[in-house]
Write a protein that holds these residues in place. Structure first.
Motif, PDB file in Angstrom:
ATOM      1  N   ALA A  39      -1.369 -20.058  -2.371  1.00  0.00           N
ATOM      2  CA  ALA A  39      -2.269 -19.155  -1.643  1.00  0.00           C
ATOM      3  C   ALA A  39      -1.493 -18.052  -0.927  1.00  0.00           C
ATOM      4  CB  ALA A  39      -3.103 -19.944  -0.638  1.00  0.00           C
ATOM      5  N   LEU A  40      -0.231 -18.326  -0.573  1.00  0.00           N
ATOM      6  CA  LEU A  40       0.568 -17.365   0.203  1.00  0.00           C
ATOM      7  C   LEU A  40       1.674 -16.707  -0.609  1.00  0.00           C
ATOM      8  CD1 LEU A  40       0.936 -19.464   3.476  1.00  0.00           C
ATOM      9  CD2 LEU A  40      -0.606 -17.536   3.066  1.00  0.00           C
ATOM     10  N   ALA A  41       1.789 -17.045  -1.884  1.00  0.00           N
ATOM     11  CA  ALA A  41       2.888 -16.535  -2.709  1.00  0.00           C
ATOM     12  C   ALA A  41       2.552 -15.165  -3.290  1.00  0.00           C
ATOM     13  CB  ALA A  41       3.192 -17.514  -3.843  1.00  0.00           C
ATOM     14  N   ASN A  42       3.604 -14.375  -3.499  1.00  0.00           N
ATOM     15  CA  ASN A  42       3.403 -13.090  -4.170  1.00  0.00           C
ATOM     16  C   ASN A  42       3.261 -13.323  -5.677  1.00  0.00           C
ATOM     17  OD1 ASN A  42       6.001 -13.340  -5.270  1.00  0.00           O
ATOM     18  ND2 ASN A  42       6.911 -11.838  -3.908  1.00  0.00           N
ATOM     19  N   ARG A  43       2.942 -12.278  -6.419  1.00  0.00           N
ATOM     20  CA  ARG A  43       2.661 -12.432  -7.847  1.00  0.00           C
ATOM     21  C   ARG A  43       3.867 -12.890  -8.646  1.00  0.00           C
ATOM     22  NH1 ARG A  43       3.228  -6.354  -9.991  1.00  0.00           N
ATOM     23  NH2 ARG A  43       3.916  -5.537  -7.988  1.00  0.00           N
ATOM     24  N   PHE A  44       5.079 -12.660  -8.153  1.00  0.00           N
ATOM     25  CA  PHE A  44       6.280 -13.080  -8.860  1.00  0.00           C
ATOM     26  C   PHE A  44       6.565 -14.569  -8.667  1.00  0.00           C
ATOM     27  CE2 PHE A  44       7.097  -8.655  -7.341  1.00  0.00           C
ATOM     28  CZ  PHE A  44       6.889  -8.023  -8.555  1.00  0.00           C
ATOM     29  N   SER A  45       5.949 -15.172  -7.647  1.00  0.00           N
ATOM     30  CA  SER A  45       6.253 -16.556  -7.279  1.00  0.00           C
ATOM     31  C   SER A  45       5.132 -17.539  -7.581  1.00  0.00           C
ATOM     32  CB  SER A  45       6.600 -16.614  -5.786  1.00  0.00           C
ATOM     33  OG  SER A  45       7.730 -15.824  -5.519  1.00  0.00           O
ATOM     34  N   THR A  47       4.473 -19.042 -10.323  1.00  0.00           N
ATOM     35  CA  THR A  47       4.797 -19.690 -11.594  1.00  0.00           C
ATOM     36  C   THR A  47       5.141 -21.157 -11.351  1.00  0.00           C
ATOM     37  OG1 THR A  47       7.157 -19.215 -11.418  1.00  0.00           O
ATOM     38  CG2 THR A  47       5.761 -17.515 -12.450  1.00  0.00           C
ATOM     39  N   PRO A  48       5.060 -21.990 -12.380  1.00  0.00           N
ATOM     40  CA  PRO A  48       5.473 -23.387 -12.215  1.00  0.00           C
ATOM     41  C   PRO A  48       6.938 -23.517 -11.764  1.00  0.00           C
ATOM     42  CG  PRO A  48       4.166 -23.157 -14.193  1.00  0.00           C
ATOM     43  CD  PRO A  48       4.426 -21.759 -13.688  1.00  0.00           C
ATOM     44  N   THR A  49       7.812 -22.654 -12.261  1.00  0.00           N
ATOM     45  CA  THR A  49       9.223 -22.711 -11.868  1.00  0.00           C
ATOM     46  C   THR A  49       9.394 -22.384 -10.388  1.00  0.00           C
ATOM     47  OG1 THR A  49       9.925 -22.142 -14.096  1.00  0.00           O
ATOM     48  CG2 THR A  49      11.523 -21.766 -12.335  1.00  0.00           C
ATOM     49  N   ALA A  50       8.721 -21.339  -9.928  1.00  0.00           N
ATOM     50  CA  ALA A  50       8.806 -20.961  -8.513  1.00  0.00           C
ATOM     51  C   ALA A  50       8.206 -22.055  -7.637  1.00  0.00           C
ATOM     52  CB  ALA A  50       8.104 -19.629  -8.277  1.00  0.00           C
ATOM     53  N   LEU A  51       7.113 -22.662  -8.093  1.00  0.00           N
ATOM     54  CA  LEU A  51       6.501 -23.762  -7.352  1.00  0.00           C
ATOM     55  C   LEU A  51       7.481 -24.924  -7.233  1.00  0.00           C
ATOM     56  CD1 LEU A  51       4.063 -25.056  -5.943  1.00  0.00           C
ATOM     57  CD2 LEU A  51       3.253 -25.767  -8.210  1.00  0.00           C
ATOM     58  N   ALA A  52       8.162 -25.252  -8.316  1.00  0.00           N
ATOM     59  CA  ALA A  52       9.165 -26.330  -8.292  1.00  0.00           C
ATOM     60  C   ALA A  52      10.283 -25.993  -7.310  1.00  0.00           C
ATOM     61  CB  ALA A  52       9.732 -26.554  -9.685  1.00  0.00           C
ATOM     62  N   ASP A  53      10.749 -24.746  -7.320  1.00  0.00           N
ATOM     63  CA  ASP A  53      11.796 -24.326  -6.382  1.00  0.00           C
ATOM     64  C   ASP A  53      11.327 -24.486  -4.946  1.00  0.00           C
ATOM     65  OD1 ASP A  53      13.477 -23.682  -8.475  1.00  0.00           O
ATOM     66  OD2 ASP A  53      13.113 -21.514  -8.338  1.00  0.00           O
ATOM     67  N   PHE A  54      10.109 -24.049  -4.667  1.00  0.00           N
ATOM     68  CA  PHE A  54       9.583 -24.139  -3.305  1.00  0.00           C
ATOM     69  C   PHE A  54       9.446 -25.593  -2.850  1.00  0.00           C
ATOM     70  CE2 PHE A  54       6.090 -24.565  -0.279  1.00  0.00           C
ATOM     71  CZ  PHE A  54       6.559 -23.757   0.750  1.00  0.00           C
ATOM     72  N   LEU A  55       8.938 -26.438  -3.737  1.00  0.00           N
ATOM     73  CA  LEU A  55       8.738 -27.853  -3.386  1.00  0.00           C
ATOM     74  C   LEU A  55      10.034 -28.652  -3.402  1.00  0.00           C
ATOM     75  CD1 LEU A  55       5.457 -28.596  -5.381  1.00  0.00           C
ATOM     76  CD2 LEU A  55       5.683 -28.202  -2.909  1.00  0.00           C
ATOM     77  N   ARG A  85       4.537 -14.475 -22.085  1.00  0.00           N
ATOM     78  CA  ARG A  85       5.012 -15.823 -22.424  1.00  0.00           C
ATOM     79  C   ARG A  85       4.907 -16.768 -21.226  1.00  0.00           C
ATOM     80  NH1 ARG A  85      10.855 -14.110 -23.801  1.00  0.00           N
ATOM     81  NH2 ARG A  85      10.298 -12.881 -22.013  1.00  0.00           N
ATOM     82  N   SER A  86       4.720 -16.211 -20.042  1.00  0.00           N
ATOM     83  CA  SER A  86       4.673 -16.995 -18.810  1.00  0.00           C
ATOM     84  C   SER A  86       3.241 -17.168 -18.330  1.00  0.00           C
ATOM     85  CB  SER A  86       5.462 -16.283 -17.705  1.00  0.00           C
ATOM     86  OG  SER A  86       6.796 -16.116 -18.083  1.00  0.00           O
ATOM     87  N   ILE A  87       3.058 -18.179 -17.489  1.00  0.00           N
ATOM     88  CA  ILE A  87       1.747 -18.373 -16.873  1.00  0.00           C
ATOM     89  C   ILE A  87       1.864 -18.181 -15.368  1.00  0.00           C
ATOM     90  CG2 ILE A  87       0.912 -19.947 -18.650  1.00  0.00           C
ATOM     91  CD1 ILE A  87       1.243 -22.167 -16.411  1.00  0.00           C
ATOM     92  N   THR A  88       0.746 -17.826 -14.796  1.00  0.00           N
ATOM     93  CA  THR A  88       0.625 -17.664 -13.353  1.00  0.00           C
ATOM     94  C   THR A  88      -0.413 -18.665 -12.878  1.00  0.00           C
ATOM     95  OG1 THR A  88       1.152 -15.321 -13.542  1.00  0.00           O
ATOM     96  CG2 THR A  88       0.053 -16.009 -11.536  1.00  0.00           C
ATOM     97  N   LEU A  89      -0.143 -19.313 -11.755  1.00  0.00           N
ATOM     98  CA  LEU A  89      -1.087 -20.255 -11.158  1.00  0.00           C
ATOM     99  C   LEU A  89      -1.827 -19.527 -10.040  1.00  0.00           C
ATOM    100  CD1 LEU A  89       1.360 -23.283 -10.958  1.00  0.00           C
ATOM    101  CD2 LEU A  89      -0.546 -23.000 -12.565  1.00  0.00           C
ATOM    102  N   CYS A  90      -3.126 -19.365 -10.186  1.00  0.00           N
ATOM    103  CA  CYS A  90      -3.929 -18.599  -9.239  1.00  0.00           C
ATOM    104  C   CYS A  90      -4.963 -19.494  -8.549  1.00  0.00           C
ATOM    105  CB  CYS A  90      -4.652 -17.468  -9.955  1.00  0.00           C
ATOM    106  SG  CYS A  90      -3.530 -16.319 -10.761  1.00  0.00           S
TER     107      CYS A  90
END
Length: 187
Positions: A39-45, A47-55, A85-90
């Protein structure tokens, strides 16, 4: 040392108001963390990879957490506008409504009653502590764009615009207050 222990205890007590509740609200603590982040992430973050990094977890574990949020209708997967090729979680509308019942809102509602100067000091102090913890643990620090070395501001007034030098993309002013997992602190 005594005051530091007292502060840690107060932080633990505050966390008790919104963490460690199991599935009482329908989500685990990790699932809440993921939903809040998205909910608070920018459009670059978003992604599943960015979510994994954050968690601080594996991509597989983050994907399992995302799957729960998808199953509950709180997020959707979309093809990335930046890279097909990438997905975004919205976050969905249902996810936004769910966040209105977030247990952490009680803490936020108490914080907003503080003086602005106290809030600024608390924010800045917690930011310094978190940066040091991330450095000590060799984790990448996530923070808001407007504190990042990659953010460039050009113009002024109505001609004011922002750009992320890392992604070489323009970003809206409202995006500068969102979380980014690619964050690098200004020197």
């Amino acid at each position: 040392m005594r005051m530091a222990n007292e502060i840690v205890q107060l932080l633990v007590q505050s966390a008790g108001s919104w963490l460690f509740e199991g599935h009482r609200s329908g989500l685990s603590d990790r699932e809440w963390m993921a939903l809040r982040f998205l909910a608070l992430a920018n459009r670059f973050s978003k992604t599943p990879t960015a979510l994994a990094d954050f968690l601080g977890t594996t991509r597989s574990a983050a994907s399992q957490i995302a799957a729960v949020l998808l199953e509950k209708g709180l997020v959707v997967r979309k093809s990335s506008a930046e890279d097909k090729r990438s997905i975004t979680l919205c976050i969905t509308r249902e996810g936004e409504k769910f966040l209105e019942r977030d247990p952490i809102n009680a803490l936020r509602d108490q914080l907003v009653t503080l003086e602005v100067s106290d809030l600024s000091r608390l924010r800045d102090t917690l930011r310094r502590v978190l940066v040091r913890l991330d450095v000590a643990e060799r984790r990448h620090h996530t923070d808001v764009c407007n504190q990042c070395m990659f953010l460039v501001e050009n113009g002024g007034g109505k001609d004011r615009h922002f750009k992320c030098r890392l992604f070489r993309k323009s970003i809206a002013e409202k995006e500068t207050t969102l979380l980014c997992t690619y964050f690098e602190a200004r020197s």
